[in-house]
Scaffold this active site. Structure first.
Site, PDB file in Angstrom:
ATOM      1  N   ASP A  67       0.792  -1.224   0.000  1.00 19.62           N
ATOM      2  CA  ASP A  67       0.000   0.000   0.000  1.00 19.62           C
ATOM      3  C   ASP A  67       0.825   1.276   0.000  1.00 19.62           C
ATOM      4  OD1 ASP A  67      -2.237  -1.606   0.067  1.00 19.62           O
ATOM      5  OD2 ASP A  67      -2.348  -1.599   2.245  1.00 19.62           O
ATOM      6  N   CYS A  68       2.153   1.179   0.050  1.00 22.60           N
ATOM      7  CA  CYS A  68       2.955   2.403   0.026  1.00 22.60           C
ATOM      8  C   CYS A  68       4.302   2.112  -0.628  1.00 22.60           C
ATOM      9  CB  CYS A  68       3.157   2.970   1.430  1.00 22.60           C
ATOM     10  SG  CYS A  68       4.232   1.969   2.480  1.00 22.60           S
TER      11      CYS A  68
ATOM     12  N   CYS B 204       6.750   0.368   1.528  1.00 25.25           N
ATOM     13  CA  CYS B 204       6.514  -1.083   1.606  1.00 25.25           C
ATOM     14  C   CYS B 204       7.211  -1.782   0.440  1.00 25.25           C
ATOM     15  CB  CYS B 204       5.022  -1.386   1.558  1.00 25.25           C
ATOM     16  SG  CYS B 204       4.053  -0.584   2.846  1.00 25.25           S
TER      17      CYS B 204
ATOM     18  N   CYS C 226       7.161  10.320   9.174  1.00 26.98           N
ATOM     19  CA  CYS C 226       7.020   9.381   8.061  1.00 26.98           C
ATOM     20  C   CYS C 226       6.917  10.138   6.737  1.00 26.98           C
ATOM     21  CB  CYS C 226       5.789   8.505   8.260  1.00 26.98           C
ATOM     22  SG  CYS C 226       5.553   7.345   6.903  1.00 26.98           S
TER      23      CYS C 226
ATOM     24  N   ASP D 137      11.186  13.058 -39.151  1.00 24.43           N
ATOM     25  CA  ASP D 137      11.525  12.380 -40.402  1.00 24.43           C
ATOM     26  C   ASP D 137      10.334  12.508 -41.351  1.00 24.43           C
ATOM     27  OD1 ASP D 137      12.831  10.503 -42.208  1.00 24.43           O
ATOM     28  OD2 ASP D 137      11.302   9.090 -41.532  1.00 24.43           O
TER      29      ASP D 137
ATOM     30  N   THR E 106       9.592  10.295 -44.660  1.00 20.84           N
ATOM     31  CA  THR E 106       9.011   9.066 -45.188  1.00 20.84           C
ATOM     32  C   THR E 106       8.665   8.085 -44.072  1.00 20.84           C
ATOM     33  OG1 THR E 106      10.309   9.339 -47.193  1.00 20.84           O
ATOM     34  CG2 THR E 106       9.343   7.177 -46.807  1.00 20.84           C
TER      35      THR E 106
ATOM     36  N   ASP F   8      10.955   6.688 -37.964  1.00 23.34           N
ATOM     37  CA  ASP F   8      10.383   5.346 -38.101  1.00 23.34           C
ATOM     38  C   ASP F   8      11.324   4.348 -38.737  1.00 23.34           C
ATOM     39  OD1 ASP F   8      10.231   6.316 -40.826  1.00 23.34           O
ATOM     40  OD2 ASP F   8       8.846   4.654 -41.181  1.00 23.34           O
TER      41      ASP F   8
ATOM     42  N   ASP G  22      -0.583  13.220   7.949  1.00 20.93           N
ATOM     43  CA  ASP G  22       0.124  12.166   7.221  1.00 20.93           C
ATOM     44  C   ASP G  22      -0.795  11.436   6.244  1.00 20.93           C
ATOM     45  OD1 ASP G  22       2.589  10.344   6.991  1.00 20.93           O
ATOM     46  OD2 ASP G  22       0.969   8.926   7.424  1.00 20.93           O
TER      47      ASP G  22
END
Length: 685
Positions: free
Chosen positions: A15-16, A19, A346, A390, A392, A582, A666
């Site tokens: 969750d963080c 972690c 924290c 570019d 073509t 490309d 926090d």
């Protein structure tokens, strides 16, 4: 020992960002794991294993930290954070509050203490599990603050603190889950079933049953089940999720379609080219996840700051608790302030502020047809001033078509029939255009051969016939005049010769992409300076450039790959350049530019050298807008995280706020930066 193989796992409870770092560090120490990478944004762990069965030990190590490792694709729990503990702690807190009106104050404090202990139990357990990896985790800080508050007789406040923290973790887990769902939205475009054509007719089968080579029917209103080629039928297909193009595209026999695209009108029968789980959608998801593993410069700076922030605030808390009472007295009052400072120490919100925005930006780009290979590329694109393009295959379709036949002494039909006979044995783009041209069929031919730098030859009706470069042939004055006139129109030319004598000039033109003019206009609206780089003649560049809205001073023609590279280096020194190409000849310039962007229809080498893949040219302005929006959200997130922490740090030191406002600061900052990042997933580009 066998070569390392990569296994992908989902990490439940991640969750963080802190972690993710703890889990990555623990997994890196598992025997048999050569390398471990954990992405907080996607919630996945990538393990490079060289010992069979090492994943079992990895699962045990992660489980000891309070998380769960599940193989990718396996169904997981849809539980958001410690909601049961939050519910239990909140219920006891409510009962204690009600009891305070009915029971003596001393007994009510026991109720608050019980609520605090029940709520802090899962946090203390997690703190012990990760103490060796991180002794200053948020769980440790909250546990110490809660127990400290109880020791000084602030049981009610301790219960409120732990309850608010648990609620914050639940909300945080929910918002993170929503963000990760945004990363997986592309995979959800694939249907769950397909209509496969067999000897017995049409049968409805699960998506997993499709194999390469199967023929499937896609009726109107259904999504294409896998990447394939249309065998029959005509339809309008929506590909907005891949190319960013809002209008449906016409598809007919021979056209390619992406798995997950929607057949809006008509129906198609197609041959499956790639299995559903290995198609273009899967590649896009893989590129997105790989991008999230590569940190941007801002993210590295924030990580470095956060590593110094926590020890500094902890040192300040120790000074407030142990030194200030020696001069000012009031030990319990200073201890209370120190406990509040522990909660402010924290850096979770700050650590999450950048990766959350980058993850949302990369995911939004994938949905708009922009595939960022790293967060650094997304960040760098916002600082570009020049865009080199570019010609073509980038601004044009890269497929020349025959637009004119100028014969000399023969009919145009006879000349085209001879030319098609020669073109049967050549793979050159101009030869392909000759074969595809409307008109007479090719005359029988044999003994095909190609002469590098000159052209293609074959024997047609017993005579040697060739398609050659006009500038490499000795031309009569009247033919040379025609060559000059056609070249001034910007046309590419091929000379048809028979037994050495010129028979006809074939003129070709590469069609500009329909979206090219609007894409360039979009770049101009963003304040970017454009420059066309091409190896073609100046006349061809001028004709094409004028057609799509470029000015003569924005074109550079007759460039070799080295010439393109030098111009890119020059523009880079003047303020940063993005190169859009490309082909193989664009590879050095793509690699040298601050950001290289390659059209997905280009060569594999160009795509490998580029930092960003574009599924269509219309996605180019969207890439720049998204980069700027994402960098703006990053700045907002950092300001929110640092601002709230700094504000409550000062108010705590002067005694205006206490424990529970510190928890709100926090968790509130963490939720705010996550929600602020999530809005990128739905922003209009």
């Amino acid at each position: 020992m066998e070569a390392p193989r990569v296994r992908v796992f989902r990490v439940e409870g991640l969750d963080c960002a802190d972690c993710a770092l703890k889990v990555e560090k623990a997994l890196s120490g598992v025997p048999g794991v050569v390398q471990a990478q954990v992405s907080f944004a996607s919630g996945k762990a990538y393990l490079h294993l060289e010992v069979p069965g090492a994943e079992k030990e990895a699962e045990r190590v992660v489980s000891a930290l309070g998380y769960r490792l599940r193989p990718e694709g396996e169904a997981g729990r849809s539980v958001f954070g410690p909601w049961r503990w939050a519910l239990a702690s909140g219920g006891l807190l409510l009962l204690a509050f009600l009891a305070s009106f009915l029971l003596p104050p001393g007994l009510a404090s026991w109720g608050y203490g019980l609520a605090a202990l029940v709520g802090v139990f899962p946090l203390a357990r997690r703190a012990v599990a990760v103490f060796r990896q991180n002794p200053f985790s948020m769980q440790t800080l909250v546990t110490v603050a809660t127990l400290g508050a109880m020791l000084i007789g602030a049981e009610a406040e301790a219960a409120v603190v732990v309850f608010l923290f648990l609620v914050g973790e639940v909300l945080e887990a929910y918002s993170v889950a929503q963000a990760r769902r945004g990363l997986r939205v592309l995979g959800e475009l694939l249907p769950r079933r397909a209509y496969r054509l067999g000897d017995g007719g049409v049968e409805e089968v699960p998506l997993e049953a499709l194999r390469v080579g199967d023929r499937v029917r896609v009726p109107p209103g259904e999504r294409v089940p896998a990447d394939g080629v249309v065998l029959s039928g005509e339809a309008l297909v929506e590909e907005a999720a891949f190319t960013g193009e809002p209008l449906p595209q016409a598809k007919a026999q021979g056209d390619r379609v992406y798995g997950g695209s929607l057949v809006a009108e008509g129906s198609l029968v197609l041959r499956v080219e790639r299995s559903p789980k290995e198609g273009f959608l899967a590649e896009m998801e893989r590129l997105v996840e790989e991008a999230l593993l590569k940190k941007s410069q801002v993210e590295r700076v924030v990580d470095a700051f956060s590593r110094r922030y926590t020890p500094a605030v902890l040192a300040l808390a120790g000074f407030v608790a142990l030194v200030l009472p020696l001069f000012q007295g009031d030990f319990l009052g200073h201890l209370y302030k120190a406990l509040a400072l522990l909660l402010i120490a924290c850096p979770c919100a700050l650590v999450v502020s950048v990766p959350a925005a980058i993850a949302a930006g990369v995911a939004r780009g994938a949905r708009a047809g922009v595939l960022f290979k790293s967060g650094a590329a997304l960040e760098r694109l916002a600082g570009v001033r020049y865009v080199a393009l570019d010609k073509t295959g980038t601004l044009t379709l890269g497929r020349p078509r025959l637009v004119r036949v100028v014969p000399f002494g023969v009919s145009a039909e006879e000349a085209l029939a001879l030319a098609k006979g020669v073109a049967e044995g050549s793979s050159h783009p101009l030869a392909r255009a000759v074969r595809e041209a409307l008109g007479p069929k090719a005359l029988p031919s044999e003994e095909h051969r190609a002469v590098p730098g000159l052209g293609a030859f074959a024997r047609v009706e017993g005579k040697e016939v060739g398609l050659v470069r006009p500038e490499a042939w000795d031309l009569p004055p009247e033919v040379e005049a025609q060559v000059k006139a056609l070249a001034e129109e910007g046309l590419s030319l091929s000379l048809l010769v028979k037994e050495g004598a010129p028979l006809a000039l074939l003129a070709f033109q590469d069609t500009p992409r329909l979206e090219a003019r609007e894409a360039l206009a979009g770049l101009r609206r963003l304040g970017l300076k454009l420059l066309l780089l091409t190896g073609d003649r100046e006349t061809s560049a001028l004709v094409l450039g004028t057609a799509i809205g470029l000015f003569p001073e924005e074109m550079r023609a007759g460039l070799s790959p080295v010439g393109k590279l030098r111009l890119v280096e020059e523009m880079e020194s003047r303020g940063g350049v993005a190169m859009v190409g490309d082909g193989v000849n664009d590879t050095p310039a793509l690699a040298r530019a601050r950001v290289g962007l390659a059209v997905a229809e280009g060569t594999g080498m160009a795509l490998q050298s580029a930092d960003v893949g574009l599924l269509s040219l219309s996605a180019l302005p969207q890439a720049f807008r998204l980069s700027r929006l994402t960098l703006g959200v990053v700045r907002q997130n950092v300001a929110l995280a640092v601002g709230l922490k700094g504000l409550f740090l000062l108010t705590t030191l002067v005694g205006l706020t206490g424990l529970w406002p510190a928890v709100l600061a926090d968790n509130g900052a963490l939720i705010l930066v996550t929600l602020n990042s999530l809005r990128l997933l739905w922003t209009r580009l």
